[in-house]
Design a protein around this motif. Structure first.
Motif, PDB file in Angstrom:
ATOM      1  N   VAL A 327       0.858  -1.182   0.000  1.00  0.00           N
ATOM      2  CA  VAL A 327       0.000   0.000   0.000  1.00  0.00           C
ATOM      3  C   VAL A 327       0.897   1.236   0.000  1.00  0.00           C
ATOM      4  CG1 VAL A 327      -1.828   1.263   1.173  1.00  0.00           C
ATOM      5  CG2 VAL A 327      -1.740  -1.243   1.341  1.00  0.00           C
ATOM      6  N   LEU A 515      -9.578  -5.576  -4.545  1.00  0.00           N
ATOM      7  CA  LEU A 515      -8.150  -5.316  -4.394  1.00  0.00           C
ATOM      8  C   LEU A 515      -7.275  -6.319  -5.123  1.00  0.00           C
ATOM      9  CD1 LEU A 515      -7.857  -4.237  -0.653  1.00  0.00           C
ATOM     10  CD2 LEU A 515      -7.905  -2.803  -2.684  1.00  0.00           C
ATOM     11  N   ARG A 516      -7.706  -7.559  -5.193  1.00  0.00           N
ATOM     12  CA  ARG A 516      -6.840  -8.582  -5.773  1.00  0.00           C
ATOM     13  C   ARG A 516      -7.088  -8.797  -7.257  1.00  0.00           C
ATOM     14  NH1 ARG A 516      -3.913 -11.208  -1.977  1.00  0.00           N
ATOM     15  NH2 ARG A 516      -4.626 -11.071   0.169  1.00  0.00           N
TER      16      ARG A 516
END
Length: 537
Positions: A327, A515-516
């Motif tokens: 991040v 997110l993935r």
């Protein structure tokens, strides 16, 4: 009479009709740097040295004029003094009063300079704010750099601007874009002869620090060819500012002005702010292009440099490490989540956190009681010490990163129009022994919104879908909430703990899918183990 004159504040002289000084007090003599006795009898027109504006007699209309009433202020270089002179006619002559106003003039000049600088800074900041607003809509690096150069050069504050970057095969600075009237300067700004001084722009790309040249023609640190052109063009000052995002310098902005001693500290700070904003937007454009591109270039690296904190940890603890996610937190900072296998995650974390370039960390969780089955997940903040940070700041997306036996294997993606050589060289320069194992172009399948919803629908159980819908329509996600978990659970006829259980599982799948992306299926089993098997629920 002499006592009366000496008691008057300031210099006073009495002059007859023939311009001869008949009396003078000590203050007047002191202003001229002589004794009052030496001043008496002198022609007052000769006693006054020439001023910047004219001779003393010139204020009366010339050498043949008669003494009369005048008042003026003038600077006398020989005295290094500003004098306020006032004359008043008297019988057979005049009285001349003198007052040293140098300090007042200096204060006025300082105030005027500050007001002019403030006005200039306001104009500069207005231009920079306008540029930054325009940069928000830019979609390519070329458009970003052209906007910066053209807007700066269009003002009357700067004569010439350009953006350069280091050539991949040398230390020379290659021009990417320019604006204003360069008139041959751009071709000379990087003299690559062996004994040539380093240009400001090349110094910035080497050091990453702003360089100011306030006396461009006189500064011997600037190549002579550049100084000659600057003299012919009337250029007097220059500044070179890095275009930087985090620890990555994308290029250098060169700005040239005809103002002497230009680029005050405040002006430098304003242009440095523009440099940071430009670097940020360049990075964002690269990330956007990568996100929207159907085709990506996949780069596979092998890293063996022990300066990499994860390479060193895998060798020291004889364990396997894999990066679960990263991040970016801003300039030069990356939050990294690392999965540990076959080692005590606390020990690995403590060793990693003690390294330079790592600012603390925490254990997320650990798994297994048996020494052979130890593992877990920890979080560390990287400010250096890893190619993960370098790749992220260069606009790449790190897909996988695994470390074992003192070696790491990183797979990253960059946009097809990215300068792959520059990315590879930047990583290799920071971490010795880094090797590019493979480079391939890969087509990414495009998933429509409907396909995404269908895929997510299949992953969610019926109870999880129900929990999400009830929470959404019941205002549970609003702030403040329209409904509590207990109220929603009552409507479903279940306990609040059961509702929370299904809601958390559904939320995790939503976030995981977002997110993935393409990696979610490949990593799902690994993540389920870290999270206590929540996927199976």
């Amino acid at each position: 009479m002499d006592d009366v004159l000496d008691g008057i504040g300031g210099g006073v002289m009495v002059v007859d009709a023939d311009w001869r000084v008949t009396r003078a007090n000590e203050a007047a003599a002191g202003l001229f740097g002589r004794a009052d006795a030496n001043l008496v009898g002198a022609d007052v027109r000769d006693a006054f040295p020439e001023s910047v504006e004219s001779t003393f007699a010139g204020h009366f209309g010339g050498a043949d004029a008669s003494p009369s009433a005048v008042a003026f202020e003038d600077y006398f270089p020989a005295l290094e003094t500003w004098l306020a002179v006032r004359t008043a006619p008297v019988d057979d002559g005049m009285v001349v009063s003198l007052r040293d106003v140098t300090e007042r003039r200096r204060l006025e000049r300082t105030l005027a300079d500050r007001e002019a600088e403030l006005e200039r800074l306001n104009r500069i900041n207005a231009i920079i704010q306008e540029i930054i607003r325009e940069l928000v809509g830019a979609t390519t690096r070329e458009e970003i750099e052209e906007t910066v150069c053209e807007r700066l050069a269009a003002s009357d504050l700067y004569e010439f601007t350009w953006v350069g970057e280091r050539e991949a095969t040398s230390d020379r600075v290659a021009s990417r874009t320019a604006a204003g009237d360069s008139d041959g300067l751009l071709e000379l700004v990087d003299d690559d002869s062996p004994d040539a001084p380093e240009t400001p722009e090349r110094a910035v790309l080497r050091s990453g620090e702003t360089r100011i040249v306030r006396r461009l023609v006189e500064d011997e640190a600037v190549p002579e060819s550049v100084r000659r052109v600057a003299f012919a063009r009337g250029l007097q000052s220059a500044i070179a500012v890095p275009l930087r995002y985090g620890t990555t310098t994308y290029g250098v902005l060169g700005v040239y002005a005809t103002r002497p001693d230009a680029f005050s500290d405040r002006e430098r700070e304003s242009l440095e702010t523009l440099g940071v904003a430009t670097g940020f937007v360049i990075n964002a454009a690269r990330q956007r292009n990568l996100l929207l591109s159907d085709t990506v270039v996949e780069l596979t690296f092998r890293v063996t440099d022990a300066a990499d904190v994860l390479v060193a940890a895998s060798a020291r603890f004889d364990c396997s490490l894999s990066v679960a996610g990263v991040v970016p937190l801003g300039e030069g900072t990356l939050l990294c989540y690392v999965a540990v296998r076959d080692a005590d995650p606390r020990a690995v974390l403590d060793a990693a956190a003690s390294r330079d370039g790592v600012e603390g960390g925490r254990l997320v969780h650990e798994t297994g009681d048996d020494e052979d089955a130890q593992g877990g997940l920890f979080e560390v903040t990287l400010t250096d010490a890893s190619p993960l940070l370098s790749l992220t700041e260069l606009g790449a997306t790190v897909r996988t990163a695994t470390f074992e036996d003192g070696a790491g294997r990183l797979v990253a993606e960059v946009a097809p129009d990215e300068d792959v050589r520059a990315v590879v060289e930047a990583v290799s320069a920071s971490f010795v022994g880094t090797e590019l194992l493979a480079k391939r172009e890969r087509h990414r399948s495009v998933e429509t919104a409907q396909e995404f919803r269908s895929s997510l629908h299949e992953r969610l159980t019926a109870r999880q879908r129900t929990a999400l819908r009830v929470a959404y329509h019941g205002g549970y996600f609003q702030s403040p909430r329209d409904s509590t978990a207990e109220e929603l659970a009552d409507g479903l006829g279940i306990s609040s703990s059961t509702l929370h259980y299904h809601l958390r599982a559904a939320q995790w799948k939503l976030v995981d899918a977002f997110l993935r992306g393409d990696d979610s299926e490949r990593r799902r089993g690994e993540t389920a183990e870290w999270h206590g098997g929540s996927e199976a629920r």
